[in-house]
Design a protein around this motif. Structure first.
Motif, short mmCIF file in Angstrom:
data_model
loop_
_atom_site.label_atom_id
_atom_site.label_comp_id
_atom_site.label_asym_id
_atom_site.label_seq_id
_atom_site.Cartn_x
_atom_site.Cartn_y
_atom_site.Cartn_z
N GLU A 211 0.85 -1.20 0.00
CA GLU A 211 0.00 0.00 0.00
C GLU A 211 0.89 1.24 0.00
N LEU A 212 0.71 2.10 -1.01
CA LEU A 212 1.50 3.34 -1.09
C LEU A 212 0.59 4.50 -1.40
N SER A 213 1.00 5.69 -0.99
CA SER A 213 0.29 6.89 -1.42
C SER A 213 0.58 7.13 -2.91
N ASP A 214 -0.26 7.92 -3.55
CA ASP A 214 -0.02 8.28 -4.96
C ASP A 214 1.35 8.92 -5.13
N ASP A 215 1.69 9.84 -4.20
CA ASP A 215 2.99 10.52 -4.31
C ASP A 215 4.14 9.53 -4.26
N ASP A 216 4.06 8.56 -3.35
CA ASP A 216 5.12 7.54 -3.24
C ASP A 216 5.17 6.66 -4.49
N TYR A 217 4.02 6.34 -5.03
CA TYR A 217 3.96 5.54 -6.26
C TYR A 217 4.72 6.24 -7.39
N GLU B 214 -4.23 12.50 -13.08
CA GLU B 214 -3.96 12.52 -14.52
C GLU B 214 -2.75 13.37 -14.88
N THR B 215 -2.53 14.46 -14.16
CA THR B 215 -1.36 15.30 -14.42
C THR B 215 -0.08 14.52 -14.14
N LYS B 216 -0.10 13.74 -13.05
CA LYS B 216 1.09 12.96 -12.68
C LYS B 216 1.32 11.79 -13.65
#
Length: 253
Positions: A93-99, A123-125
């Protein structure tokens, strides 16, 4: 319509029979190198390193060290690097930022021929990591996984089309069937998307019911199928030794 092909070292996606990918899921460097070597020797066209299983995945130095070791072990066999998030069937399990941070670390390491990027994040990321991959000469397999259902045909085609619009070199979707009708839905959507899109696509219906979709890519339009040499990373994967023969039997003359 003339289809694009995607070249990953000596493997060409989008022409001829579906190519065979073998996932490796070791937690340590020695396990991973052993699995990769075994898969290469067994005749895999591509190795998928599932980094969500790797114990050092959030340490850039460890990630790069193992990536370099795999690159050396694989020679001209292509390497697809995948962090599968937990909501799409992964191990961690990871945050979007960590992914996205991990995706950037993979690209910085310069060992991946292709990077798996999950479509349904910010979508920007997503667009930024696709641009970064292409700037580094890395192809993007953009993915979406449904472990409990099969979306309807129009939805599957729309998802694959959206991935192409986001810059994916190879759109990919995996779904879970609960009936024969679901398998037919996936196969019909595969054919429709393959006719519509310039990009080669990867699709599969998982589990025992969906095994036929792992064999029939040349007919319906899926360019890559996932096989096992040892442990499976998704339900319904077939051993590489069997898959080779079955793809040969089903090839179009």
């Amino acid at each position: 319509m003339s289809k694009n092909t995607v070249k990953l070292r000596s493997t060409m996606l989008g022409e001829g029979r579906p190519k065979m990918a073998v996932p490796i899921t070791g937690t340590t460097e020695s396990e991973l190198v052993k699995q990769a070597t075994k898969a290469r020797e067994a005749g895999a066209d591509l190795i998928e390193w599932r980094i969500d299983y790797f114990e050092g995945v959030q340490d850039e130095a460890q990630l790069t060290k193992v990536g370099d070791s795999l690159r050396e072990a694989l020679g001209e066999t292509a390497l697809l690097v995948t962090f599968r998030t937990m909501s799409e069937g992964g191990e961690l399990e990871l945050s979007d930022d960590d992914y996205f941070e991990i995706c950037k670390k993979v690209l910085a390491g310069n060992y991946a021929d292709a990077l798996d990027v999950e479509r349904y994040h910010d979508e920007t990321k997503v667009k930024a990591v696709v641009e970064a991959a292409h700037a580094n000469g890395v192809k993007v397999v953009m993915s979406n996984h449904h472990f409990h259902e099969t979306p309807d045909e129009a939805d599957i085609v729309a998802r694959l089309t959206s991935m192409a619009e986001f810059g994916a070199d190879v759109p990919k979707i995996a779904v879970m069937p609960t009936s024969v009708d679901d398998v037919l839905t996936l196969l019909t959507a595969t054919h429709e998307a393959n006719e519509k899109l310039d990009q080669p696509i990867i699709t599969m219906s998982m589990g025992d019911l969906g095994k036929v979709s792992r064999l029939s890519g040349e007919v319906f339009g899926s360019c890559l199928t996932f096989a096992t040499v040892g442990a499976a990373s998704a339900p319904g994967q077939i051993s590489l030794a069997h898959l080779k023969n079955e793809l040969e039997d089903l090839k179009l003359s």
